[in-house]
Write an enzyme that holds these catalytic residues in place. Structure first.
Site, mmCIF file in Angstrom:
data_model
loop_
_atom_site.group_PDB
_atom_site.id
_atom_site.type_symbol
_atom_site.label_atom_id
_atom_site.label_comp_id
_atom_site.label_asym_id
_atom_site.label_seq_id
_atom_site.Cartn_x
_atom_site.Cartn_y
_atom_site.Cartn_z
ATOM 1 N N HIS A 188 0.839 -1.203 0.000
ATOM 2 C CA HIS A 188 0.000 0.000 0.000
ATOM 3 C C HIS A 188 0.873 1.251 0.000
ATOM 4 O O HIS A 188 1.812 1.374 0.766
ATOM 5 C CB HIS A 188 -0.967 0.007 1.185
ATOM 6 C CG HIS A 188 -0.316 -0.082 2.530
ATOM 7 N ND1 HIS A 188 0.237 -1.251 3.021
ATOM 8 C CD2 HIS A 188 -0.121 0.851 3.492
ATOM 9 C CE1 HIS A 188 0.728 -1.032 4.227
ATOM 10 N NE2 HIS A 188 0.538 0.235 4.534
ATOM 11 N N HIS A 264 2.174 23.130 18.466
ATOM 12 C CA HIS A 264 2.903 23.889 17.448
ATOM 13 C C HIS A 264 2.339 23.617 16.057
ATOM 14 O O HIS A 264 2.223 24.541 15.236
ATOM 15 C CB HIS A 264 4.386 23.514 17.509
ATOM 16 C CG HIS A 264 5.217 24.167 16.461
ATOM 17 N ND1 HIS A 264 5.601 25.489 16.527
ATOM 18 C CD2 HIS A 264 5.751 23.677 15.300
ATOM 19 C CE1 HIS A 264 6.328 25.801 15.470
ATOM 20 N NE2 HIS A 264 6.437 24.717 14.709
ATOM 21 N N GLU A 268 1.195 26.108 13.026
ATOM 22 C CA GLU A 268 1.749 26.010 11.674
ATOM 23 C C GLU A 268 0.646 25.777 10.643
ATOM 24 O O GLU A 268 0.720 26.285 9.522
ATOM 25 C CB GLU A 268 2.775 24.871 11.599
ATOM 26 C CG GLU A 268 4.056 25.121 12.372
ATOM 27 C CD GLU A 268 4.974 26.121 11.656
ATOM 28 O OE1 GLU A 268 4.513 26.853 10.752
ATOM 29 O OE2 GLU A 268 6.148 26.171 12.002
#
Length: 275
Positions: A188, A264, A268
């Site tokens: 996969h 964080h 972002e």
């Protein structure tokens, strides 16, 4: 490591000769090695003998994709494209080869066949564009660069197509590759957006499996026999307890502070989607 591929219960699409429906609009490890020279396992069992084993969960999609209309995005004679059941980003798909002589092999073994590698690359590029279109659908309302292009197109005196602002290239935000130690028994390929924003990303190893050399880009195949990324000892470190967590966007190092990394990444994400 639990990946979105770890549970497989749904999937389906239209036959390859028909125009595929836009399914997106409906929703959108190994033990430490004593030798650094030991390489990743090359071949798995020929056919699943225990369909209750979660590691064989992708087999059902490969054999009968029509039976899983909620999970399968599309399929043809050679591949099935499904949504990852535990996505690690806002767009996370799995591309499953259907060739029985290949789908039970490790990526290094399967993709040393040049013809099969070329087939995978062509299909993956098409799926990457599909993933990018879904990412654009979700994010373009926040994108400053996309707004400039839209405003120019809707202005009273629109520029010619070659003079339009370029807009955002969402294909650049889609990554395509395999895990060095696949968690499932059937081949996969991950097609995943960069953001790593998902409730399913619950552990450091989830993050590092996509943001270290443990993630092997499709374009890097075939790997040289002496490539260090083939070795089990090297890859165990990539998702091990000593591996630092480093922001994919700004390279800030959070050590092993996963909670702080997640906080964080929220910040972002806001900035990234507005680019």
């Amino acid at each position: 490591m639990k990946s979105a591929a770890d549970s497989s219960r749904d999937a389906c699409s239209e036959p390859a000769h028909k125009k595929p429906r836009n399914a997106f609009t409906e929703l959108m490890a190994a033990k430490p090695s004593s030798s650094p020279l030991r390489t990743t396992r090359q071949v798995r069992t020929d056919e699943p003998t225990n369909l209750r084993d979660p590691r064989n969960g992708l087999y059902a999609y490969v054999k009968d994709p029509k039976a899983y209309p909620k999970q399968v995005v599309r399929f043809n004679d050679d591949f099935v494209l499904i949504r990852d059941a535990w996505p690690k980003a806002i767009v996370h798909l799995l591309l499953l080869p259907r060739n029985p002589s290949k789908y039970v092999l490790h990526p290094h073994e399967a993709l040393k066949d040049p013809g099969f590698l070329a087939l995978c690359r062509a299909e993956a590029e098409d799926c990457r564009k599909l993933a990018a279109s879904e990412l654009a659908r979700q994010l373009q309302q926040y994108s400053a660069s996309q707004h400039k292009r839209t405003e120019a197109m809707l202005s009273e005196d629109p520029p010619t197509p070659d003079q339009l602002p370029p807009g955002r290239d969402y294909t650049a935000d889609i990554r395509v590759g395999f895990h060095a130690h696949p968690s499932m028994n059937h081949l996969h390929l991950h097609i995943i957006s960069r953001d790593m924003m998902s409730p399913s990303m619950k552990h450091p190893k989830h993050y590092n499996s996509f943001n270290t050399d443990f993630f092997l880009p499709l374009n890097d195949f075939p790997f040289a026999e002496d490539d260090v990324r083939r070795t089990v000892a090297y890859q165990n470190v990539r998702i091990g307890k000593e591996q630092d967590l480093i922001c994919w966007r700004c390279d800030k190092n959070f050590g092993r502070q996963f909670k702080k990394l997640k906080e964080h990444l929220d910040e972002e994400f806001t900035e990234w989607k507005s680019e």
